[in-house]
Design a protein around this motif. Structure first.
Motif, PDB file in Angstrom:
ATOM      1  N   LYS A  16      -0.767 -18.707  69.287  1.00  0.00           N
ATOM      2  CA  LYS A  16      -0.157 -18.852  67.946  1.00  0.00           C
ATOM      3  C   LYS A  16      -0.440 -20.244  67.378  1.00  0.00           C
ATOM      4  CE  LYS A  16       3.895 -15.977  68.571  1.00  0.00           C
ATOM      5  NZ  LYS A  16       5.350 -15.997  68.764  1.00  0.00           N
ATOM      6  N   ASP A  17      -0.242 -21.262  68.212  1.00  0.00           N
ATOM      7  CA  ASP A  17      -0.499 -22.637  67.764  1.00  0.00           C
ATOM      8  C   ASP A  17      -1.952 -22.810  67.356  1.00  0.00           C
ATOM      9  OD1 ASP A  17       2.084 -23.539  68.026  1.00  0.00           O
ATOM     10  OD2 ASP A  17       1.694 -24.819  69.766  1.00  0.00           O
ATOM     11  N   PHE A  18      -2.837 -22.221  68.114  1.00  0.00           N
ATOM     12  CA  PHE A  18      -4.259 -22.338  67.807  1.00  0.00           C
ATOM     13  C   PHE A  18      -4.580 -21.673  66.473  1.00  0.00           C
ATOM     14  CE2 PHE A  18      -8.294 -23.696  69.315  1.00  0.00           C
ATOM     15  CZ  PHE A  18      -9.199 -22.898  68.643  1.00  0.00           C
ATOM     16  N   SER A  30     -12.896 -36.791  62.044  1.00  0.00           N
ATOM     17  CA  SER A  30     -12.290 -36.147  63.202  1.00  0.00           C
ATOM     18  C   SER A  30     -13.349 -35.552  64.120  1.00  0.00           C
ATOM     19  CB  SER A  30     -11.339 -35.033  62.737  1.00  0.00           C
ATOM     20  OG  SER A  30     -10.824 -34.334  63.834  1.00  0.00           O
ATOM     21  N   ALA A  31     -13.037 -35.533  65.392  1.00  0.00           N
ATOM     22  CA  ALA A  31     -13.924 -34.900  66.369  1.00  0.00           C
ATOM     23  C   ALA A  31     -13.676 -33.396  66.424  1.00  0.00           C
ATOM     24  CB  ALA A  31     -13.683 -35.501  67.750  1.00  0.00           C
ATOM     25  N   PHE A  32     -12.665 -32.934  65.714  1.00  0.00           N
ATOM     26  CA  PHE A  32     -12.300 -31.524  65.720  1.00  0.00           C
ATOM     27  C   PHE A  32     -12.802 -30.826  64.462  1.00  0.00           C
ATOM     28  CE2 PHE A  32      -9.203 -33.890  68.194  1.00  0.00           C
ATOM     29  CZ  PHE A  32      -9.293 -33.225  69.407  1.00  0.00           C
ATOM     30  N   LEU A  33     -13.002 -29.529  64.559  1.00  0.00           N
ATOM     31  CA  LEU A  33     -13.481 -28.754  63.420  1.00  0.00           C
ATOM     32  C   LEU A  33     -12.372 -28.388  62.451  1.00  0.00           C
ATOM     33  CD1 LEU A  33     -15.852 -26.272  65.310  1.00  0.00           C
ATOM     34  CD2 LEU A  33     -16.482 -28.356  64.064  1.00  0.00           C
ATOM     35  N   VAL A  46      -5.257 -30.132  74.300  1.00  0.00           N
ATOM     36  CA  VAL A  46      -5.699 -28.923  75.004  1.00  0.00           C
ATOM     37  C   VAL A  46      -7.181 -28.680  74.741  1.00  0.00           C
ATOM     38  CG1 VAL A  46      -5.456 -26.404  75.118  1.00  0.00           C
ATOM     39  CG2 VAL A  46      -3.412 -27.842  75.050  1.00  0.00           C
ATOM     40  N   ILE A  47      -7.599 -28.783  73.482  1.00  0.00           N
ATOM     41  CA  ILE A  47      -9.006 -28.569  73.123  1.00  0.00           C
ATOM     42  C   ILE A  47      -9.904 -29.557  73.863  1.00  0.00           C
ATOM     43  CG2 ILE A  47     -10.696 -28.779  71.238  1.00  0.00           C
ATOM     44  CD1 ILE A  47      -8.463 -27.670  69.373  1.00  0.00           C
ATOM     45  N   ILE A  52     -12.574 -26.485  74.698  1.00  0.00           N
ATOM     46  CA  ILE A  52     -12.396 -25.216  73.995  1.00  0.00           C
ATOM     47  C   ILE A  52     -13.285 -25.142  72.762  1.00  0.00           C
ATOM     48  CG2 ILE A  52     -10.719 -23.913  72.618  1.00  0.00           C
ATOM     49  CD1 ILE A  52      -8.634 -24.802  74.682  1.00  0.00           C
ATOM     50  N   ASN A  53     -13.876 -23.987  72.577  1.00  0.00           N
ATOM     51  CA  ASN A  53     -14.646 -23.685  71.379  1.00  0.00           C
ATOM     52  C   ASN A  53     -13.651 -23.326  70.285  1.00  0.00           C
ATOM     53  OD1 ASN A  53     -16.110 -22.511  69.323  1.00  0.00           O
ATOM     54  ND2 ASN A  53     -17.410 -21.295  70.681  1.00  0.00           N
TER      55      ASN A  53
END
Length: 152
Positions: A16-18, A30-33, A46-47, A52-53
């Protein structure tokens, strides 16, 4: 709620959080998408820790991550664990902000060595309750937690 159902709920909460992801406005900062608005987990931690993809994260992936956090190699191992192994895993999961897996296993190895005895999982559960929950002997150790309820 039995322990397996508890871990299933944790996997659902992680998933759900994802799913709270929204597209980043400025992808260069950011290093995140994506950006996340999680309720239960530090999603970015967590990612990063579980590689995690962000474009492909299923409930099955969430179950695998929860099993890893609970110190099992995979979800199937968690499902096959004994009652006392699950109880210890749940305690370690719930108190991950007090002691990490490595610190706990060093503590148990040291206790076994000093007392020249093998401590089975049921005894470890009792020891955990006493030294981590009641006495909080690791209170001077700073531990990162995947759970937002530990982030004050």
């Amino acid at each position: 709620m039995n322990t397996i159902d508890y871990f299933k709920l944790q996997a659902k909460n992680l998933h759900k959080d994802f799913k709270t992801k929204t597209t980043l406005v400025d992808k260069t900062s950011s290093a995140f998408l994506y950006e996340y608005s999680p309720k239960y987990f530090d999603i970015e931690m967590v990612i990063a820790d579980f590689d995690i993809n962000e474009n492909n994260f299923s409930l099955m992936n969430a179950q695998h991550v929860i099993a890893k956090i609970a110190n099992f190699d995979k979800w199937a191992s968690l499902l096959k664990a004994s009652k006392s192994e699950l109880e210890l895993a749940k305690l370690m999961y719930d108190y991950q902000n007090r002691v990490d897996n490595v610190g706990w296993y060093f503590y148990i190895e040291n206790a076994q060595s000093m007392n020249e005895v093998e401590l089975d999982t049921e005894i470890q559960v009792d020891i955990f309750k006493q030294v981590v929950i009641e006495e909080n002997i690791f209170e001077d150790t700073e531990i990162e937690s995947y759970l937002l309820k530990h982030k004050y």
